[in-house]
Design an enzyme around this catalytic site. Structure first.
Site, short mmCIF file in Angstrom:
data_model
loop_
_atom_site.label_atom_id
_atom_site.label_comp_id
_atom_site.label_asym_id
_atom_site.label_seq_id
_atom_site.Cartn_x
_atom_site.Cartn_y
_atom_site.Cartn_z
N LYS A 160 0.86 -1.19 -0.03
CA LYS A 160 0.01 0.10 -0.09
C LYS A 160 0.86 1.26 -0.09
CE LYS A 160 -3.79 -2.38 -0.05
NZ LYS A 160 -3.15 -3.81 -0.43
C1 PLP Z 1 -9.06 -3.76 -1.67
C2 PLP Z 1 -8.37 -4.46 -0.46
N1 PLP Z 1 -9.04 -4.82 0.62
C3 PLP Z 1 -8.53 -5.34 1.73
C4 PLP Z 1 -7.38 -5.71 1.74
C5 PLP Z 1 -6.85 -6.43 2.99
O1 PLP Z 1 -5.74 -5.69 3.58
P1 PLP Z 1 -4.60 -6.22 4.61
O2 PLP Z 1 -3.62 -6.91 3.96
O3 PLP Z 1 -4.14 -5.03 5.45
O4 PLP Z 1 -5.32 -7.06 5.47
C6 PLP Z 1 -6.55 -5.56 0.56
C7 PLP Z 1 -5.16 -6.00 0.40
O5 PLP Z 1 -4.66 -6.18 -0.71
C8 PLP Z 1 -7.12 -4.96 -0.49
O6 PLP Z 1 -6.32 -4.54 -1.62
#
Ligand code: PLP
Length: 386
Positions: free
Chosen positions: A189
């Site tokens: 991110k």
């Molecule tokens: C659109 C979206 N939602 C949720 C997530 C989940 O994030 P995390 O890895 O911080 O749990 C991601 C991760 O790639 C994502 O791209």
């Protein structure tokens, strides 16, 4: 004599931007001995809330846990339906299953790749409790349209803003445009804490409940008990989770959020170069950015059009041989076994076309001109001029 076929350069799909300052940041927590959720988490929450203009930030162990807890905090559970785009990382849908609710997949807009408000409207039933729109790839959804449907139908909105910290919607920062907005600080991110997430909300009662849910449903925090001048016996009034972020992670986040404007500027500068040069290559179409949005370019997602002379896997393989990492575009969660087994065949034509034809190419804040030229030249050589 054998020819040397090793690539002349290696370009990863992404790279977190971490400096010596981030490396030094956790020292204070480590030296103090307070390494779990504590003062640094509070400071990080305030820094993010200030930045995005939300009243409260509740840091979590990931965006997945943030989304799950936000749904629970807003009362989503067994018997409810939640509408979500399938065209997203699978966590966006999985968090709905964690609550016991039913996932209802909606199709996307073919240009923005974000959930199509008209399809959301069609999918609302008497059991719908919430909408979970996703700001896909770094582009915010049309939140006014989503919020309007929610208001008309009495639904709650949890915005999955995993990739969009620092992005604006109609001039308003992402982070205060829904009841709960969740960011991710995963290394792919815009800013990172290793793993991590945060729920933003303007509802202070919800924020208090979420802070309780985050630590096992305990009614006082470890920090409050530690700082108290009297004995406190904690209580557990409902089922909670351990979704805490650590102070070690938050220390890194405090540095990252300070650097966020510059990191975004660099990403957007790289994206502007792709936007200018890639249309001159045959068979590639560049990301669409509607007037209401900016784009964080968490990823740079191209679409391979009918004129593309290679199929996607062939192109990805050829680029890999040249040392360039790519990824298929975004997945379609409804096609994965976990959902097919539950709900059978769901047909989402725009999503299915997008998941077949999109591809992510390298982009990160520290990408050099030479690395980017190497990617653009390789694409031109593989696909030809437009
Ligand atoms: C659109 C979206 N939602 C949720 C997530 C989940 O994030 P995390 O890895 O911080 O749990 C991601 C991760 O790639 C994502 O791209």
């Amino acid at each position: 004599m054998a020819t040397d076929t090793r690539p002349t350069m290696s370009v990863p799909i992404t790279k977190p931007s971490l400096t010596e300052e981030e490396a030094q940041a956790p020292l204070e927590s480590i030296r103090s001995g307070w390494v779990t959720q504590g003062p640094k988490v509070v400071e990080f929450e305030k820094a993010i809330a200030n930045y995005v203009g939300a009243a409260e930030g509740i840091a979590t162990s990931s965006c997945t846990t943030a989304l799950h807890m936000a749904l629970v905090g807003l009362g989503v559970g067994a018997g409810d339906e939640v509408i979500v785009p399938s065209f997203s990382f699978i966590a966006s849908a999985n968090v709905i299953l964690y609550t016991g609710a039913t996932v209802v997949f909606a199709d996307i807009d073919p240009r923005t790749y974000n959930v199509d408000p008209a399809d959301v409207e069609r999918k609302v039933t008497s059991r719908t409790k919430a909408i979970l729109p996703v700001d896909q790839i770094g582009l915010t959804c049309d939140m006014d349209a989503i919020n309007q449907i929610a208001r008309d139908r009495g639904l709650v909105v949890v915005e999955d803003a995993a990739p969009t910290i620092g992005e604006k919607y109609k001039g308003r920062m992402v982070g205060a445009n829904a009841e709960a907005v969740c960011f991710s600080f995963h290394p792919r991110k815009v800013i990172t804490t290793g793993e991590g997430g945060m729920i933003m909300t303007n509802d202070s009662a919800l924020a208090t409940r979420l802070r309780t849910l985050r630590q096992h449903g305990m009614n006082v925090s470890d920090l409050a008990r530690h700082n108290a001048d009297r004995v406190i016996i904690e209580e557990y009034k409902e089922l909670g989770f351990n979704y805490r972020m650590t102070d070690i992670q938050a220390s890194i986040g405090i540095v990252q959020v300070r650097r966020l404007p510059e990191l975004l500027r660099q990403r957007r500068e790289r994206a502007a170069r792709y936007n200018a040069e890639l249309p001159r290559i045959r068979g590639i179409s560049i990301p669409f950015v509607p007037k209401y949005a900016e784009h964080t370019y968490q990823s740079y997602c191209v679409r391979l059009t009918a004129e593309c002379r290679l199929d996607r896997e062939e192109l990805m393989t050829n680029l890999l041989r040249r040392g360039i990492a790519t990824r298929r575009g975004v997945m379609a969660s409804h096609l994965e076994d976990v959902y097919v087994k539950r709900y059978g065949k769901v047909h989402l034509p725009v999503t299915e076309e997008a998941t077949r034809t999109t591809m992510l190419i390298p982009l990160y804040a520290s990408m050099t001109d030479d690395e980017q030229s190497y990617v653009i030249d390789a694409l031109r050589e593989e696909l030809g001029a437009a």
